[in-house]
Design a protein around this motif. Sequence first.
Motif, PDB file in Angstrom:
ATOM      1  N   PHE A   5       5.855   4.321   9.999  1.00 41.89           N
ATOM      2  CA  PHE A   5       6.221   5.614   9.415  1.00 41.89           C
ATOM      3  C   PHE A   5       5.018   6.195   8.745  1.00 41.89           C
ATOM      4  CE2 PHE A   5       9.807   7.256   6.234  1.00 41.89           C
ATOM      5  CZ  PHE A   5       9.473   8.387   6.493  1.00 41.89           C
ATOM      6  N   SER A   6       3.873   5.313   8.189  1.00 46.70           N
ATOM      7  CA  SER A   6       2.837   5.902   7.604  1.00 46.70           C
ATOM      8  C   SER A   6       1.986   6.406   8.888  1.00 46.70           C
ATOM      9  CB  SER A   6       1.926   4.580   7.123  1.00 46.70           C
ATOM     10  OG  SER A   6       2.574   4.344   5.893  1.00 46.70           O
ATOM     11  N   ALA A   7       2.117   5.923  10.216  1.00 53.09           N
ATOM     12  CA  ALA A   7       1.275   6.516  11.228  1.00 53.09           C
ATOM     13  C   ALA A   7       1.817   8.052  11.606  1.00 53.09           C
ATOM     14  CB  ALA A   7       1.269   5.523  12.398  1.00 53.09           C
ATOM     15  N   TYR A   8       3.136   7.900  11.625  1.00 53.54           N
ATOM     16  CA  TYR A   8       3.765   9.077  11.750  1.00 53.54           C
ATOM     17  C   TYR A   8       3.574  10.234  10.914  1.00 53.54           C
ATOM     18  CZ  TYR A   8       7.457  12.389  12.639  1.00 53.54           C
ATOM     19  OH  TYR A   8       7.974  13.691  12.912  1.00 53.54           O
TER      20      TYR A   8
ATOM     21  N   VAL B 103       0.803  -1.215  -0.034  1.00 51.89           N
ATOM     22  CA  VAL B 103       0.000  -0.018   0.187  1.00 51.89           C
ATOM     23  C   VAL B 103       0.863   1.213   0.028  1.00 51.89           C
ATOM     24  CG1 VAL B 103      -1.615   1.480   1.497  1.00 51.89           C
ATOM     25  CG2 VAL B 103      -2.192  -1.091   0.955  1.00 51.89           C
ATOM     26  N   LEU B 104       1.856   1.147   0.774  1.00 53.05           N
ATOM     27  CA  LEU B 104       2.998   2.078   0.833  1.00 53.05           C
ATOM     28  C   LEU B 104       3.626   2.643  -0.483  1.00 53.05           C
ATOM     29  CD1 LEU B 104       4.015   4.660   2.713  1.00 53.05           C
ATOM     30  CD2 LEU B 104       5.688   3.040   3.512  1.00 53.05           C
ATOM     31  N   ASN B 105       4.204   1.212  -0.752  1.00 51.81           N
ATOM     32  CA  ASN B 105       5.226   1.391  -1.931  1.00 51.81           C
ATOM     33  C   ASN B 105       4.466   1.822  -3.190  1.00 51.81           C
ATOM     34  OD1 ASN B 105       7.741   0.827  -3.133  1.00 51.81           O
ATOM     35  ND2 ASN B 105       6.801  -0.553  -4.391  1.00 51.81           N
ATOM     36  N   ASP B 106       3.411   0.992  -3.437  1.00 50.13           N
ATOM     37  CA  ASP B 106       2.637   1.087  -4.971  1.00 50.13           C
ATOM     38  C   ASP B 106       1.876   2.319  -4.939  1.00 50.13           C
ATOM     39  OD1 ASP B 106       3.487  -1.502  -4.663  1.00 50.13           O
ATOM     40  OD2 ASP B 106       1.802  -2.553  -4.802  1.00 50.13           O
ATOM     41  N   ASN B 107       1.690   3.338  -4.037  1.00 50.15           N
ATOM     42  CA  ASN B 107       1.226   4.523  -4.288  1.00 50.15           C
ATOM     43  C   ASN B 107       2.113   5.608  -4.635  1.00 50.15           C
ATOM     44  OD1 ASN B 107      -2.168   4.628  -3.894  1.00 50.15           O
ATOM     45  ND2 ASN B 107      -1.037   2.928  -2.326  1.00 50.15           N
TER      46      ASN B 107
ATOM     47  N   SER C 198       2.892   8.081   0.876  1.00 52.47           N
ATOM     48  CA  SER C 198       3.613   7.440  -0.018  1.00 52.47           C
ATOM     49  C   SER C 198       4.849   8.346  -0.690  1.00 52.47           C
ATOM     50  CB  SER C 198       2.808   6.625  -1.087  1.00 52.47           C
ATOM     51  OG  SER C 198       2.158   5.639  -0.346  1.00 52.47           O
ATOM     52  N   THR C 199       4.286   9.471  -1.141  1.00 54.21           N
ATOM     53  CA  THR C 199       5.252  10.362  -1.840  1.00 54.21           C
ATOM     54  C   THR C 199       6.300  11.056  -0.815  1.00 54.21           C
ATOM     55  OG1 THR C 199       3.709  11.289  -3.386  1.00 54.21           O
ATOM     56  CG2 THR C 199       5.418  12.965  -2.843  1.00 54.21           C
ATOM     57  N   CYS C 200       5.879  11.372   0.327  1.00 50.23           N
ATOM     58  CA  CYS C 200       6.975  11.587   1.452  1.00 50.23           C
ATOM     59  C   CYS C 200       7.856  10.497   1.770  1.00 50.23           C
ATOM     60  CB  CYS C 200       6.290  12.081   2.858  1.00 50.23           C
ATOM     61  SG  CYS C 200       5.342  13.526   2.487  1.00 50.23           S
ATOM     62  N   VAL C 201       7.454   9.234   1.938  1.00 47.40           N
ATOM     63  CA  VAL C 201       8.257   8.285   2.223  1.00 47.40           C
ATOM     64  C   VAL C 201       9.364   7.996   0.769  1.00 47.40           C
ATOM     65  CG1 VAL C 201       8.508   5.602   2.322  1.00 47.40           C
ATOM     66  CG2 VAL C 201       6.747   7.032   3.687  1.00 47.40           C
ATOM     67  N   LEU C 202       8.823   8.141  -0.293  1.00 46.32           N
ATOM     68  CA  LEU C 202       9.494   7.961  -1.444  1.00 46.32           C
ATOM     69  C   LEU C 202      10.646   9.031  -1.604  1.00 46.32           C
ATOM     70  CD1 LEU C 202      10.301   6.541  -4.156  1.00 46.32           C
ATOM     71  CD2 LEU C 202       8.518   8.100  -5.134  1.00 46.32           C
TER      72      LEU C 202
ATOM     73  N   GLY D 275      -4.346  12.644  -2.359  1.00 48.69           N
ATOM     74  CA  GLY D 275      -4.826  11.780  -1.318  1.00 48.69           C
ATOM     75  C   GLY D 275      -4.183  11.602  -0.312  1.00 48.69           C
ATOM     76  N   GLU D 276      -4.629  11.282   0.798  1.00 49.65           N
ATOM     77  CA  GLU D 276      -3.769  11.160   2.102  1.00 49.65           C
ATOM     78  C   GLU D 276      -2.916   9.970   1.698  1.00 49.65           C
ATOM     79  OE1 GLU D 276      -4.519  11.094   6.657  1.00 49.65           O
ATOM     80  OE2 GLU D 276      -4.930   9.054   5.878  1.00 49.65           O
ATOM     81  N   GLN D 277      -3.249   8.852   1.388  1.00 49.44           N
ATOM     82  CA  GLN D 277      -2.201   7.795   0.999  1.00 49.44           C
ATOM     83  C   GLN D 277      -1.016   8.254   0.023  1.00 49.44           C
ATOM     84  OE1 GLN D 277      -1.833   4.599   2.677  1.00 49.44           O
ATOM     85  NE2 GLN D 277       0.142   5.035   1.500  1.00 49.44           N
TER      86      GLN D 277
END
Length: 414
Positions: free
Chosen positions: A202-205, A89-93, A247-251, A241-243
Amino acid sequence: MTPAPFDPSEVFTPAAPEFVADPYPAYGRLRAAGRAHYNAPTDQWLIPHHADVSALLRDRRLGRTYLHRFTHEEFGRPAPPPEHEPFHVLNDNGMLDLEPPAHTRIRRLVAQAFTPRTVERLRAYVEQVADSLVRDLVAEGGGDLVARVAEPLPVAVIAQMLGIPESDRPLLRPWSAAICGMYELKPSEATAARAVAASLEFSAYLRELIAARRDKPGDDLISGLIAATDDGQGRSGRSLGEQEMISTCVLLLNAGHEATVNATVNGWYALLRHPDQLAALRADPARLVPTAVEELLRHDTPLQLFERWVLDDIEIDGTVIPRGSELALLFGSANHDPAVFTRPGELDVARRDNPHVSFGAGIHYCVGAPLARIELGASMRALLREVPALRLAAEPRRAPGFVIRGFGELRVEV
């Protein structure tokens, strides 16, 4: 006598420590044997030549995903295990693993916030952090270049861009390292479990941080991403969107520092093993640092392999590669292709004609490349200026991964 058919698995052995230590001779054998090789152990087609890698990065018959056109079943690929879902979910978005039209929309929105002006505004901060880290290294008489300079600089810069409080920044590198473990070939279940846990944490943070920025925007990239909207025509319309934002921030964190960390330590190890090139760089840093940055990215490539799915049949050198196949574009091999680079095995910090593919090409070209170049140049200048006698204190410990190439530790004396 008919010669035996070429078996790439005898050459391409990414689990072997000797291959990880130096894959470049094996790449030479792959290039000499042809343009595309099916490798059964990884179920991939290995693409070793610069011309093919460069062209295929731009080929719209390939994709980072296939789910915009096919189901897993239609594409002949198994769905990921359900327990891996938080990672996917995190990576694929994230835009790196999306294809148009979703990729186009998200990249356009990111570009609104991640502008050349935004990056240039960071130059003074990057140089300040680099100088401080190097001075600390000198004050302590040396240490691990990975932990003391290479890692903290890009993490600090991306965290500064995103507006992550300084007290929270130690969380970022462990989360990133755990998630990036999934980009290696055939990651273990233990690696997957660490990636899933990091993805959830990381997503929750970030969800909490994004909510805080919605209530109280600041002068940071997350606030800019919240404000960016696009209807596909450059006018005000749909926002992230939120996800997509998470995902963009993590990337941006993962891609924005993994390559820089490894380019830094790979580069300095190469320079310390080529004292003539290091001496030339010290003698004329104003002229040579820009070309040295590009050469070090080429010479020991931080991202060795980039995977693409075949969405429609393609043909390479008379071989049809069918839909559903996976290509392994060998960046490290492409960057050592003698058809493009004169004396590719040599380190030449003055090399001018240097069309390396370390930042990719096409629609997935690294959006953070300008920032990476600023960071690499800043740390290089600081080390050249402040540590004229930098030397290895011990033989370095290379990180075990193949795809993301770097060192676990690089101890130096000053």
